[in-house]
Design a protein around this motif. Structure first.
Motif, PDB file in Angstrom:
ATOM      1  N   GLU A 191       0.962  -1.190   0.098  1.00 47.90           N
ATOM      2  CA  GLU A 191      -0.162   0.037   0.218  1.00 47.90           C
ATOM      3  C   GLU A 191       0.759   1.240   0.166  1.00 47.90           C
ATOM      4  N   HIS A 192       2.044   1.126   0.685  1.00 50.68           N
ATOM      5  CA  HIS A 192       2.948   2.315   0.705  1.00 50.68           C
ATOM      6  C   HIS A 192       3.459   2.661  -0.698  1.00 50.68           C
ATOM      7  N   LEU A 193       3.744   1.413  -1.109  1.00 51.35           N
ATOM      8  CA  LEU A 193       4.194   1.739  -2.682  1.00 51.35           C
ATOM      9  C   LEU A 193       3.339   2.383  -3.517  1.00 51.35           C
ATOM     10  N   MET A 194       2.051   2.206  -3.521  1.00 51.13           N
ATOM     11  CA  MET A 194       0.960   2.778  -4.335  1.00 51.13           C
ATOM     12  C   MET A 194       0.897   4.247  -4.117  1.00 51.13           C
ATOM     13  N   THR A 195       1.297   4.588  -2.927  1.00 48.15           N
ATOM     14  CA  THR A 195       1.187   5.919  -2.591  1.00 48.15           C
ATOM     15  C   THR A 195       2.597   6.800  -3.172  1.00 48.15           C
ATOM     16  N   LEU A 196       3.314   6.263  -3.686  1.00 47.06           N
ATOM     17  CA  LEU A 196       4.634   6.670  -4.277  1.00 47.06           C
ATOM     18  C   LEU A 196       4.392   6.824  -5.690  1.00 47.06           C
ATOM     19  N   PRO A 197       5.152   7.938  -6.183  1.00 50.86           N
ATOM     20  CA  PRO A 197       4.883   8.087  -7.818  1.00 50.86           C
ATOM     21  C   PRO A 197       5.885   7.030  -8.439  1.00 50.86           C
ATOM     22  N   LEU A 198       5.388   5.740  -8.409  1.00 52.79           N
ATOM     23  CA  LEU A 198       6.009   4.515  -8.890  1.00 52.79           C
ATOM     24  C   LEU A 198       5.172   4.004  -9.750  1.00 52.79           C
TER      25      LEU A 198
END
Length: 376
Positions: free
Chosen positions: A210-217
């Motif tokens: 879920e943290h990855l989805m909040t990053l511009p990735l």
């Protein structure tokens, strides 16, 4: 479509390496797989005839029978055990002997009388790796010793043309040389699938996806980061294993360059790690992933041509395995390390691995996008 951000892929990869370093189980798995596992298998799995237990049932008790029994010598055979037929049957049933030679009464007398006596060789064929070679060796002992006993040595009946076989690689035909290299190749496949898949499962189980989805990735950047980080660890471990364990400890004389092998391994790991990521998008937990991954890499290893030649497989199965990147990696590794082949000889294998990697990556990316979308 915007270009991939290489800096994000680099930083995400470094994060993967730090995460792997903090997982002692996976670190120990890597160390064990490329050190002790290779050394133990190379010395524990032998296909040549060596120190095989043999019994001799001497019912003739003649000079010739004693001569034949004395010809079973190390390193091929253990000193023969003299016993009767009933004892030989019991020892073979118990698996304590592999060969039992029965020399019948009157064997020497029949030979001197010009008749053709017969001896019986019982073989425990469950010992597949040595049964055929041992049978040929025992037949050669019977032939040579009876000829020498009659005074008809090799010079008397020498053929006009004699074949002389020389092995250009592995001159002593030590199975440990072949087994060690193939174990490195097989372990690359196993760890590539496990580490890359575990990296995705770990994100899901720890809730960090879920943290990855909040990053511009973008999903492709996340996948490439996991592939290059885990691939780098496996390539480094494989090269160190070739130099320290295979060349150093086992004394295998590899003809090829470890650096060139690392190049091919990097191409293959792109495909194998992409496959691991794809499997991790199907499974939801590590136990599920393990049950899914085990049959995949077992089939890839067993049918890649390292254990059984493709020519010995049914044509349909052989054609199907030529689509697997593990088959091309096995061919590449054998050509490079055993025969010192260069790029001009193995470029088709590199191209096939790259093509398979592109297909696996595209399929894994499609699945990975769906997985990340489902978490939103």
């Amino acid at each position: 479509m915007p270009a991939l951000d290489l800096r994000k892929i680099w930083r995400m990869g470094l994060k993967e390496l730090r995460s792997l370093a903090r997982d002692p189980v996976l670190v120990l798995l890597i160390l064990y797989t490329f050190t002790f596992a290779i050394h133990a298998v190379a010395h524990g799995v032998r296909t040549e005839l060596r120190d095989v237990a043999v019994a001799v049932v001497d019912e003739d008790r003649s000079a010739l029978s004693r001569r034949i029994a004395g010809a079973f010598l190390p390193p091929y055979f253990q000193p023969p055990r003299m016993m009767d037929a009933r004892q030989a049957d019991a020892e073979m049933d118990a698996g304590r002997i592999t060969f039992a030679l029965r020399i019948p009464p009157g064997f020497e007398a029949d030979l001197l009388a010009g008749r053709v006596p017969q001896a019986q060789l019982l073989v425990d064929a469950t010992a597949m790796s040595v049964a055929g070679a041992g049978t040929r060796q025992a037949a050669a002992i019977l032939r040579d010793e009876t000829a020498a006993f009659l005074g008809r040595g090799a010079a008397a009946g020498a053929p006009a043309i004699a074949a002389s076989v020389r092995a250009s690689f592995n001159p002593n035909l030590e199975s440990a040389w072949f087994v060690a290299v193939m174990q490195v190749v097989n372990n690359v496949t196993i760890l590539a699938v496990i580490l890359s898949g575990a990296a995705v499962i770990r994100e899901r189980e720890r809730g960090t996806i879920e943290h990855l989805m909040t990053l511009p990735l973008r999903p492709a950047e996340v996948m490439l980061a996991k592939i290059w980080a885990n691939g780098l660890v496996i390539v480094a471990a494989a090269v160190l294993s070739l130099e320290l364990v295979v060349r150093g400890s086992l004394g295998v004389g590899l003809a090829g360059s470890s650096a060139f092998f690392a190049l091919g391994a990097a191409v293959y790991l792109f495909a194998a790690c992409a496959l691991g990521v794809m499997l991790s998008t199907v499974a939801t937990t590590m136990p599920q992933f393990g049950l899914l991954a085990i049959p995949v890499f077992v089939v890839m290893n067993l049918l890649s041509g390292g254990v059984t030649p493709l020519e010995a497989m049914p044509p349909l199965l052989a054609d199907a395995m030529r689509l697997s990147p593990s088959t091309h990696f096995t061919t590449f590794a054998k050509a490079t390390l055993f025969r010192g082949a260069g790029l001009e000889a193995v470029w088709p294998e590199l191209a096939a691995m790259a093509a398979a990697g592109a297909i696996f990556f595209a399929a894994a990316l499609a699945r990975f996008r769906k997985t990340m979308a489902a978490q939103r």
